[in-house]
Enzyme design. Structure first.
Site, PDB file in Angstrom:
ATOM      1  N   THR A  10       0.849  -1.192   0.000  1.00  0.00           N
ATOM      2  CA  THR A  10       0.000   0.000   0.000  1.00  0.00           C
ATOM      3  C   THR A  10       0.884   1.241   0.000  1.00  0.00           C
ATOM      4  OG1 THR A  10      -1.623  -1.311   1.209  1.00  0.00           O
ATOM      5  CG2 THR A  10      -1.978   1.062   1.154  1.00  0.00           C
ATOM      6  N   GLY A  11       1.619   1.434  -1.079  1.00  0.00           N
ATOM      7  CA  GLY A  11       2.453   2.624  -1.227  1.00  0.00           C
ATOM      8  C   GLY A  11       1.750   3.639  -2.107  1.00  0.00           C
ATOM      9  N   GLY A  14      -0.182   1.334  -4.993  1.00  0.00           N
ATOM     10  CA  GLY A  14      -1.225   0.451  -4.464  1.00  0.00           C
ATOM     11  C   GLY A  14      -2.226   1.220  -3.610  1.00  0.00           C
ATOM     12  N   LYS A 192       6.391  -0.425 -23.603  1.00  0.00           N
ATOM     13  CA  LYS A 192       6.652   0.542 -22.527  1.00  0.00           C
ATOM     14  C   LYS A 192       8.153   0.735 -22.332  1.00  0.00           C
ATOM     15  CE  LYS A 192       5.139   2.503 -18.258  1.00  0.00           C
ATOM     16  NZ  LYS A 192       5.033   2.321 -16.807  1.00  0.00           N
ATOM     17  N   ASN A 196      10.788   3.771 -21.474  1.00  0.00           N
ATOM     18  CA  ASN A 196      11.436   3.757 -20.155  1.00  0.00           C
ATOM     19  C   ASN A 196      12.952   3.615 -20.215  1.00  0.00           C
ATOM     20  OD1 ASN A 196       9.272   4.210 -18.514  1.00  0.00           O
ATOM     21  ND2 ASN A 196       8.857   2.066 -18.089  1.00  0.00           N
TER      22      ASN A 196
END
Lengths: 315, 315
Positions: A10-11, A14, A192, A196
């Site tokens: 949960t950063g 998330g 991607k 990147n």
């Protein structure tokens, strides 16, 4: 039926996606490593220009994967630099009927998840998201939020689109997040990387923003050359063709962007570990195995690798 | 007969060599841009562990090339980044009977001098010298002092060794400086690039010292790959062969060195212009003209170029 979601990590990423799903009425359970006391007491807070300022309160928090209930979908939201923890998380957090969505950067990440999760229940997602953790259980969402999502296959074949993917995409849509479904996850991941690799790499090594890379003719030409090397590697390693038009579009899009600090430069400035393996070493290794020369990617990988090591060891 | 010397550019390099020659009894005239008042009043001061601490006093100083007397030898000691001033210096400072020794880094420097000086009177010299200007007309000599010197030829052929070169080498020897004479200046210049390109380049881009480049396997491998690219360029552009043994010796020597800041990193730290053209762009251009691919050199040149531009323009 309303699907239930487990947020594994949960950063800034998330926490944002999970909070949006919870706000939309889904049953969301957050696995957190830090900030648990703050989140239990005051909830999980998001400030976003596009999604509003809100708190999920009470938030369903746990700090032990074994305490998570059975969920329909688990979103794997830790950075790839923490993938040594998958062993401690996935076997307990992802139950036999759970779909696991790998919201991570780079190549080879679904393969790591497949050691613990039935490959037929793995989806991969590429997030286009600018958000930061600005305090305990407090996330600032700056810009973008969409996800490109595809189904993982053990043999790397394109799996097309199926009802499970459509269900997840619809849930995200209900939460205000656009999910573009990709028929071919491998192609999406390499596409991607076309952006990147040059911009994360050159901006980290030269400690500068995308606009300066583009305004100096030498580095601008190198961004383009690096894109071609990544495209060559993609073709040799996977048979996917990244078109000239796609490369042009990436260059044009970068020209139109405001001066931008790519995520890996943000990580460097915040002295967080850099995702060197997933974004640089994995495509370089794929190119080597396929026998295609990518000398500029090789040099850039070595340079980013030394900087990442300096972050750990000190100068 | 004792030869007379003109020092064109009395900085950390020209000031050191000129002071050593003057101390040994040669008639030395210093062309200076700054520090002239200090040098006229208090002389030119050198502090060196190996050559002692001494002052040349009075020093024969001038700030206008037209005021220099006829000298037998002129040592061109300005950095290549000041070569836009050759037009103002050489036509007046180098008289018809003067031998001009180009003590500069990189490739293509004698060609620039040959616009103003009879090519048959040009020698080139590669300095292995660590010295700094620490105050007005005050030089600190840290380590090494030897020079590798060869004769310039318009067609790039090896000219061998002649009495004029031997005379200059003997004068330097009398002043405590070793001069190794090279039969082939072009070979000597490329051999020096074998070291300068990887270590100046990687150390500037990564802002680190040689020991860290060598201790990280990725950058160590890139130093070696860059050496091979420079060797390939040398062979394709000039027909000179730089042996595998020479490359090994450069790697081994760097392994044995104490942690070292290459001259270009010192320039960067002191915010002085970087010699990008002579050390990077000239060999890259030679490789291009010869049709040999040097992708790593190309990327490194672009990176160093952006850093050099940042020094001028600001970040």
């Amino acid at each position: 039926m309303t699907r239930s979601y487990a947020i594994l990590g949960t950063g800034a990423l998330g926490g944002f996606y999970g909070a949006c799903l919870a706000k939309a009425g889904f049953d969301v359970h957050f696995l957190m490593r830090s900030d648990t006391n703050q989140a239990r007491k005051h909830g999980l807070r998001v400030d976003s220009k596009s999604h509003g300022s809100f708190a999920i309160k009470p938030a369903q928090i746990c700090d032990n994967p074994a305490d998570l209930p059975d969920c329909d979908v688990a979103l794997l939201c830790v950075k790839t630099t923490s993938n040594d923890q998958l062993d401690a998380i996935l076997p307990q957090a992802v139950r036999p009927s759970t779909t696991c969505v790998v919201l991570q950067n780079g190549l080879g990440v679904e393969e790591q998840v497949a050691r613990y999760v039935d490959p037929r229940r793995i989806l991969g997602g590429l997030c286009f998201l600018c958000s930061n953790r600005v305090g305990p259980a407090h996330i600032h969402h700056l810009d973008y939020s969409d996800i490109r999502m595809g189904r993982y296959t053990s043999d790397g074949s394109a799996a097309g689109i199926d009802p499970v993917m459509e269900d997840v995409a619809r849930d995200f849509h209900d939460a205000g997040i656009t999910v573009n479904l990709a028929e071919d996850l491998v192609e999406a991941r390499w596409q991607k990387l076309i952006w990147n690799v040059p911009y994360n790499g050159l901006c980290v090594v030269l400690r500068t923003t995308t606009d300066r890379i583009m305004s100096h003719p030498g580095t601008r030409a190198m961004a383009e050359s690096l894109m071609r090397e990544v495209a060559d590697a993609a073709h040799a390693a996977t048979g996917r063709t990244i078109t000239e038009g796609f490369i042009r579009e990436m260059l044009d899009r970068t020209d139109r962007m405001a001066p931008y600090r790519p995520s890996m430069l943000v990580d460097l400035d915040e002295r967080r570990p850099l995702e060197v393996e997933a974004i640089f070493e994995a495509p370089l290794e794929a190119a080597r195995r396929a026998g295609v020369a990518t000398p500029r990617l090789e040099l850039l990988t070595a340079q980013v690798g030394l900087i990442a090591r300096t972050l750990v060891d000190g100068p």
